[in-house]
Enzyme design. Sequence first.
Site, PDB file in Angstrom:
ATOM      1  N   LEU A 134       0.865  -0.948 -10.435  1.00 13.89           N
ATOM      2  CA  LEU A 134       1.707  -0.174  -9.263  1.00 13.89           C
ATOM      3  C   LEU A 134       0.224   0.245  -8.359  1.00 13.89           C
ATOM      4  CD1 LEU A 134       4.834   1.261 -10.369  1.00 13.89           C
ATOM      5  CD2 LEU A 134       4.368  -0.992  -9.198  1.00 13.89           C
ATOM      6  N   ASP A 135       0.476   0.190  -7.415  1.00 15.65           N
ATOM      7  CA  ASP A 135      -0.124   0.626  -6.276  1.00 15.65           C
ATOM      8  C   ASP A 135      -0.682   2.883  -6.511  1.00 15.65           C
ATOM      9  OD1 ASP A 135      -1.661  -1.683  -5.413  1.00 15.65           O
ATOM     10  OD2 ASP A 135       0.292  -0.981  -3.277  1.00 15.65           O
ATOM     11  N   ARG A 136      -1.977   3.129  -6.226  1.00  9.81           N
ATOM     12  CA  ARG A 136      -1.522   4.455  -6.816  1.00  9.81           C
ATOM     13  C   ARG A 136      -0.257   5.499  -6.054  1.00  9.81           C
ATOM     14  NH1 ARG A 136      -5.018   8.894  -7.749  1.00  9.81           N
ATOM     15  NH2 ARG A 136      -4.251  10.997  -6.087  1.00  9.81           N
TER      16      ARG A 136
END
Length: 296
Positions: A134-136
Amino acid sequence: MFTLHFIVKKQDEGKLLREFLREKHISKSALADIKFAGGSILVNGNRVTVRYVLRIGDDIEVTFPEEISSEGLKAEQLPLDIVYEDDYVLVLNKAPYMNSIPSREHPTGSVANALLYYYKKNGLHSAVHIVTRLDRDTSGLMLIAKNRYIHHLFSLQQKDHSIQRSYIAIVHGRLKKRNGIVNEPIGRKETSIIEREVRQDGQHAITHYEVMEEYSQSSLLKLKLETGRTHQIRVHLSYVGNPLLGDDLYGGKRDLIKRQALHSCELTFFHPVLEQELHFQSKLPADMQQLLNMEE
């Protein structure tokens, strides 16, 4: 060390052990590691070669050598919200503002750093194998394999799209249709090392969306991915004119939330060892729920 057990059934009688293991997706390189790096292959408790001819009822035990984590990855004692765990997989609920893996901008504080500490604390000799990153700033469910072999089996599932992920998003404005598909290729933007964009020479990317609620200035969506391109949901929603709230990289405003309003809310996959489908759900985090409360 990580060990697999198989009982030979009638349909596998007479096969060479090598053929049987290949059908279980244990590659030649994995067999070489087992042979030369401290693993073992036993049939009925005895060491055998891969030329062994199988008989009904044979008990096959494959032990993989210990994995060595990357020298550049440091173990860090960080909180992990573990939803499910067994000897083979781990499902966790990632908090926002946490990288999946270290980056140049954020070399520490990632899920990978936290997992390495957790593994060492619990005596698990494995590298970190994140299946669904997942993105940050994206929160929610992530799938982790606890061994390279299990990771390989999940990579096969990813190729045939049998790992299902759903997301909840809050976007600016209203979409033209209540249900739809965004089928547009995505590639790296030439002027940025981070940003992606819809471009005809990009990678195939498909996002399904459903409008769950409409508000005066925003909409609540549920999304499903057929592909897993970097920033796919963010790029596709921006492309159709409805960027995520908080996603200033792709046209969203940060006045109400300081990260993109995107949450991985459902995860379904076929467990390759238990041989059953597992399904998990995750509630909206507080910051996204607060946005919805403001709209009601």
